[in-house]
Design a protein around this motif. Structure first.
Motif, PDB file in Angstrom:
ATOM      1  N   ASP A 278      17.365 -26.093 -14.283  1.00 49.49           N
ATOM      2  CA  ASP A 278      16.992 -27.497 -14.218  1.00 49.49           C
ATOM      3  C   ASP A 278      17.724 -28.343 -15.253  1.00 49.49           C
ATOM      4  N   THR A 279      18.882 -27.879 -15.722  1.00 46.67           N
ATOM      5  CA  THR A 279      19.673 -28.632 -16.692  1.00 46.67           C
ATOM      6  C   THR A 279      20.512 -29.684 -15.965  1.00 46.67           C
ATOM      7  N   ARG A 280      20.357 -30.942 -16.354  1.00 45.06           N
ATOM      8  CA  ARG A 280      21.072 -32.035 -15.678  1.00 45.06           C
ATOM      9  C   ARG A 280      22.477 -32.169 -16.252  1.00 45.06           C
ATOM     10  N   VAL A 281      23.475 -32.175 -15.360  1.00 45.74           N
ATOM     11  CA  VAL A 281      24.878 -32.240 -15.748  1.00 45.74           C
ATOM     12  C   VAL A 281      25.624 -33.130 -14.756  1.00 45.74           C
TER      13      VAL A 281
ATOM     14  N   PRO B 104      30.387 -36.469  -2.910  1.00 45.12           N
ATOM     15  CA  PRO B 104      30.846 -37.280  -4.039  1.00 45.12           C
ATOM     16  C   PRO B 104      30.303 -36.749  -5.361  1.00 45.12           C
ATOM     17  N   ALA B 105      30.980 -37.135  -6.432  1.00 45.82           N
ATOM     18  CA  ALA B 105      30.496 -36.759  -7.761  1.00 45.82           C
ATOM     19  C   ALA B 105      29.088 -37.305  -7.977  1.00 45.82           C
ATOM     20  N   THR B 106      28.283 -36.557  -8.719  1.00 44.26           N
ATOM     21  CA  THR B 106      26.899 -36.972  -8.955  1.00 44.26           C
ATOM     22  C   THR B 106      26.433 -36.434 -10.293  1.00 44.26           C
ATOM     23  N   ASN B 107      25.289 -36.889 -10.727  1.00 46.00           N
ATOM     24  CA  ASN B 107      24.650 -36.383 -11.934  1.00 46.00           C
ATOM     25  C   ASN B 107      23.311 -35.811 -11.515  1.00 46.00           C
ATOM     26  N   ASP B 108      23.154 -34.481 -11.611  1.00 45.34           N
ATOM     27  CA  ASP B 108      21.967 -33.827 -11.069  1.00 45.34           C
ATOM     28  C   ASP B 108      21.784 -32.502 -11.784  1.00 45.34           C
ATOM     29  N   ILE B 109      20.667 -31.812 -11.479  1.00 39.78           N
ATOM     30  CA  ILE B 109      20.457 -30.505 -12.096  1.00 39.78           C
ATOM     31  C   ILE B 109      21.468 -29.517 -11.534  1.00 39.78           C
ATOM     32  N   ILE B 110      21.878 -28.586 -12.365  1.00 38.65           N
ATOM     33  CA  ILE B 110      23.051 -27.775 -12.078  1.00 38.65           C
ATOM     34  C   ILE B 110      22.853 -26.841 -10.889  1.00 38.65           C
ATOM     35  N   ASN B 111      21.608 -26.472 -10.572  1.00 43.41           N
ATOM     36  CA  ASN B 111      21.427 -25.533  -9.465  1.00 43.41           C
ATOM     37  C   ASN B 111      21.772 -26.146  -8.113  1.00 43.41           C
TER      38      ASN B 111
ATOM     39  N   GLU C 168      14.619 -31.600 -23.851  1.00 42.05           N
ATOM     40  CA  GLU C 168      13.963 -32.223 -22.710  1.00 42.05           C
ATOM     41  C   GLU C 168      14.731 -33.460 -22.259  1.00 42.05           C
ATOM     42  N   ASP C 169      14.868 -33.609 -20.955  1.00 41.28           N
ATOM     43  CA  ASP C 169      15.559 -34.756 -20.373  1.00 41.28           C
ATOM     44  C   ASP C 169      14.648 -35.984 -20.457  1.00 41.28           C
ATOM     45  N   PRO C 170      15.058 -37.056 -21.143  1.00 39.94           N
ATOM     46  CA  PRO C 170      14.192 -38.239 -21.245  1.00 39.94           C
ATOM     47  C   PRO C 170      13.940 -38.915 -19.897  1.00 39.94           C
ATOM     48  N   GLN C 171      14.789 -38.653 -18.908  1.00 45.37           N
ATOM     49  CA  GLN C 171      14.596 -39.242 -17.585  1.00 45.37           C
ATOM     50  C   GLN C 171      13.575 -38.475 -16.752  1.00 45.37           C
ATOM     51  N   ASN C 172      13.362 -37.195 -17.105  1.00 46.64           N
ATOM     52  CA  ASN C 172      12.439 -36.362 -16.337  1.00 46.64           C
ATOM     53  C   ASN C 172      12.042 -35.180 -17.210  1.00 46.64           C
ATOM     54  N   ARG C 173      10.798 -35.141 -17.660  1.00 46.74           N
ATOM     55  CA  ARG C 173      10.380 -34.102 -18.610  1.00 46.74           C
ATOM     56  C   ARG C 173      10.406 -32.701 -17.999  1.00 46.74           C
ATOM     57  N   ASN C 174      10.550 -32.593 -16.689  1.00 47.38           N
ATOM     58  CA  ASN C 174      10.675 -31.288 -16.051  1.00 47.38           C
ATOM     59  C   ASN C 174      12.121 -30.800 -16.004  1.00 47.38           C
ATOM     60  N   HIS C 175      13.043 -31.609 -16.504  1.00 42.54           N
ATOM     61  CA  HIS C 175      14.452 -31.239 -16.544  1.00 42.54           C
ATOM     62  C   HIS C 175      14.917 -31.131 -17.990  1.00 42.54           C
ATOM     63  N   LEU C 176      16.124 -30.614 -18.160  1.00 41.98           N
ATOM     64  CA  LEU C 176      16.694 -30.403 -19.483  1.00 41.98           C
ATOM     65  C   LEU C 176      18.069 -31.049 -19.571  1.00 41.98           C
ATOM     66  N   LEU C 177      18.535 -31.228 -20.812  1.00 41.76           N
ATOM     67  CA  LEU C 177      19.908 -31.647 -21.092  1.00 41.76           C
ATOM     68  C   LEU C 177      20.505 -30.678 -22.105  1.00 41.76           C
ATOM     69  N   PRO C 178      21.829 -30.434 -22.056  1.00 40.37           N
ATOM     70  CA  PRO C 178      22.452 -29.648 -23.124  1.00 40.37           C
ATOM     71  C   PRO C 178      22.176 -30.293 -24.480  1.00 40.37           C
ATOM     72  N   ALA C 179      21.906 -29.468 -25.475  1.00 41.76           N
ATOM     73  CA  ALA C 179      21.427 -29.970 -26.769  1.00 41.76           C
ATOM     74  C   ALA C 179      22.573 -30.321 -27.706  1.00 41.76           C
ATOM     75  N   GLY C 180      23.337 -31.355 -27.353  1.00 40.67           N
ATOM     76  CA  GLY C 180      24.310 -31.952 -28.253  1.00 40.67           C
ATOM     77  C   GLY C 180      25.159 -30.963 -29.022  1.00 40.67           C
ATOM     78  N   ALA C 181      25.049 -31.008 -30.349  1.00 44.96           N
ATOM     79  CA  ALA C 181      25.889 -30.197 -31.219  1.00 44.96           C
ATOM     80  C   ALA C 181      25.685 -28.703 -30.990  1.00 44.96           C
ATOM     81  N   GLY C 182      24.440 -28.288 -30.711  1.00 43.56           N
ATOM     82  CA  GLY C 182      24.189 -26.867 -30.471  1.00 43.56           C
ATOM     83  C   GLY C 182      24.911 -26.362 -29.249  1.00 43.56           C
ATOM     84  N   ALA C 183      24.846 -27.131 -28.150  1.00 47.23           N
ATOM     85  CA  ALA C 183      25.554 -26.741 -26.938  1.00 47.23           C
ATOM     86  C   ALA C 183      27.060 -26.749 -27.170  1.00 47.23           C
ATOM     87  N   GLU C 184      27.557 -27.766 -27.845  1.00 48.86           N
ATOM     88  CA  GLU C 184      28.996 -27.853 -28.091  1.00 48.86           C
ATOM     89  C   GLU C 184      29.471 -26.694 -28.972  1.00 48.86           C
ATOM     90  N   GLN C 185      28.638 -26.246 -29.900  1.00 46.91           N
ATOM     91  CA  GLN C 185      29.016 -25.105 -30.737  1.00 46.91           C
ATOM     92  C   GLN C 185      29.224 -23.863 -29.879  1.00 46.91           C
TER      93      GLN C 185
END
Length: 540
Positions: free
Chosen positions: A152-155, A170-177, A347-364
């Protein structure tokens, strides 16, 4: 690719089928994600896929006599999406890393899959890639890393074309599954490449029926729980895998193994289910290494048949010989140099049931993969960093850049962080730097400051990729930070919290071996005796 599948029906009350739990005692543990109704069906595919690769790597040349095995293997296009990533530069010995994307397909395309996974009334829907992980084999072949991304990670998912039907998405922004249903595994691979900046050599998928076949083939894997567990329906939380076992260790196989890997509610979250999957995978690898299958011709044949009929693979590895060679490379890594991790998320601020990569931690995590830095502390970097390789990668782009003065660039101030406020004037300062370098159409975005931990150069589609790479090069931003995004209409420099001053992007410290974020939940392949804690409502 010849297989197709359908999407599981959404959980109750959630149009997108996201996780859900009732209020009160049956809710998630503090800090965990809510268990989803009927979501325990999709967890085994990646482990079985890895098992198939390992089996093919232990079988020896004897497998090559079974020519019909080649006919068992289903194949598909490696990439079907708008994506560009470049292979890492060779190390001093001329070696390059190997990256394999493992995808668990939520297919209901056969009666057997419907029987095992349910969802008969949604049989015609697109499949979901609900379990996805990247296996990274180091260039020196002495270590391996595995990174799971929660489903449920949004990318950003790029434009993709289904190689079977010719349909374009078309390109979209949605959960990766959802990427699997927008052009097959090749679209999922493209989404991963855009997210990580890591070139992915191959993909492999497996469905429900293949999972059970491979679980039977191995003959049992030891798993462990700290409390009695029964993953069953509870008031307001239907579904469950049916797993019921007493505290302690137990060897599971066949559908019993399927229950373990489908279990989600009893662990309390998707992230914890990934940990249970990693435990199973580590135990499976150790089991295979301890078994001597070379003297048992019947079992050898059974394992080969199960492996080749369970997998769908990208076409460049679509033969027994190529899978054997791949497996032999994986086999060389000892368990204590294998590290299983889960991508750090928030936690994804747009939907608490989804996730986002965690900034610096994910980039590391992504930086360590791009730079071929071992996830365990025993190794080091054997490749070149994204910073070193930025010019070469940009030069290799299939989209040449326009003249600097013709490239329109917008600069956004995103220097605000969790602990520091935004730096005033940063967008104007960086835009001024670009103008002085000849990018006369660069201008600051005057909207409110954003919060981004890492600086990126974003572009909307393939036509502007080369322009974005040229802008990044001029500012000293590594090509790995050039990302396609549906959130921009043109080349956009997002000045993050890592660039709060100066006119040139500051050189980032190179990652060191074992330097993983704490929330990556690292698990070493040699660890034994680790057990899962059971979420209290599912104890008995």
């Amino acid at each position: 690719m010849t297989r197709s599948g359908v999407q599981e029906e959404p959980g109750p009350g959630l149009p997108d089928g996201g996780p859900q739990a009732p209020d009160g005692a049956n809710g998630p543990p503090e800090g965990g994600r809510r268990p989803s109704a009927g979501r325990g069906r999709r967890a085994l595919r990646w482990s079985a896929t890895t098992l198939a690769v390992l089996i093919l790597g232990t079988a020896g040349a004897g497998y090559l006599y079974y020519e019909h095995l080649n006919g068992n293997i289903e194949k598909g296009e490696r990439s079907s999406g708008d994506s560009e990533a470049h292979k890492a530069e060779p190390n001093a010995a001329g070696q390059t890393p190997l990256n394999i994307l493992l995808i668990g397909s939520d297919s209901r395309a056969s009666d057997e899959n419907v029987k095992l996974g349910g969802g008969r009334d949604t049989r015609g829907n697109p499949p979901l890639g609900d379990v996805q992980m990247l296996i990274h084999l180091a260039a020196d072949r002495e270590s391996a890393a595995v990174v799971s991304i929660p489903r449920d990670t949004r990318v950003d998912i790029p434009r993709c074309e289904d190689p079977e039907t010719g349909d374009t998405y078309p390109a979209t922004n949605d959960i990766i599954n959802t990427s699997l249903g927008r052009g097959g595994p090749g679209c999922t691979l493209a989404a991963w490449q855009n997210l990580t900046g890591v070139y992915i050599d191959h993909w492999m998928t497996i469905d429900f029926a293949g999972v059970v076949s491979m679980a039977d083939a191995i003959g049992g894997v030891e798993v462990c729980v700290n409390q009695n567990v029964w993953d069953r329906p509870l008031p307001g939380v239907p579904g469950g895998s049916g797993l019921k076992m007493r505290a302690g260790s137990e060897k599971v196989e066949g559908e019993r193994a399927l229950q373990w890997l489908r279990t989600r509610h009893a662990w309390g979250s998707d992230l914890l289910r990934a940990r249970a999957q990693h435990m199973y995978m580590n135990s499976m690898i150790r089991t295979l290494r301890d078994q001597n299958v070379f003297t048992d011709t019947g079992r050898l044949t059974d394992l080969a048949e199960a492996a080749t009929t369970s997998l769908t693979v990208s076409e460049e590895i679509g033969s027994v010989k190529k899978l054997y060679d791949l497996g032999m490379q994986l086999k060389t890594v000892p368990p204590d140099r294998i590290t299983m991790t889960t991508l750090p998320t928030v936690e994804d601020p747009q939907n608490r049931n989804h996730l986002l990569p965690a900034g610096a931690g994910a980039e590391q995590v992504w930086a360590m993969l791009r730079d071929d830095v071992a996830f365990d502390a025993k190794g080091g970097a054997s490749g070149k960093s994204g910073k070193d390789g930025s010019k070469a990668a940009a030069a290799a782009s299939g989209d040449p850049a326009a003249p600097d003065g013709e490239i329109a660039v917008q600069v956004r101030n995103a220097t605000r962080s969790a602990t520091l406020g935004p730096v005033g004037g940063r967008a104007a300062a960086v835009a001024g730097t670009l103008v002085s370098k000849g990018f006369t159409r660069a201008a600051p975005d005057t909207s409110a400051a954003l919060a981004e931990e890492r600086t990126e150069v974003r572009y909307p589609g393939a036509a502007s990729r080369g322009d974005a790479q040229r802008v990044a090069e001029s500012l000293g931003i590594p090509v790995s930070s050039v990302k396609q995004s549906t959130g921009v209409s043109g080349v956009t420099v997002v000045v993050g919290a890592d660039w709060r001053e100066g006119t040139a992007y500051p050189e980032q410290p190179a990652p060191e071996a074992g330097d993983l974020p704490e929330d990556a939940d690292a698990l070493n392949g040699s660890e034994t005796g680790t057990c899962m804690d059971v979420y209290e409502p599912y104890r008995w």
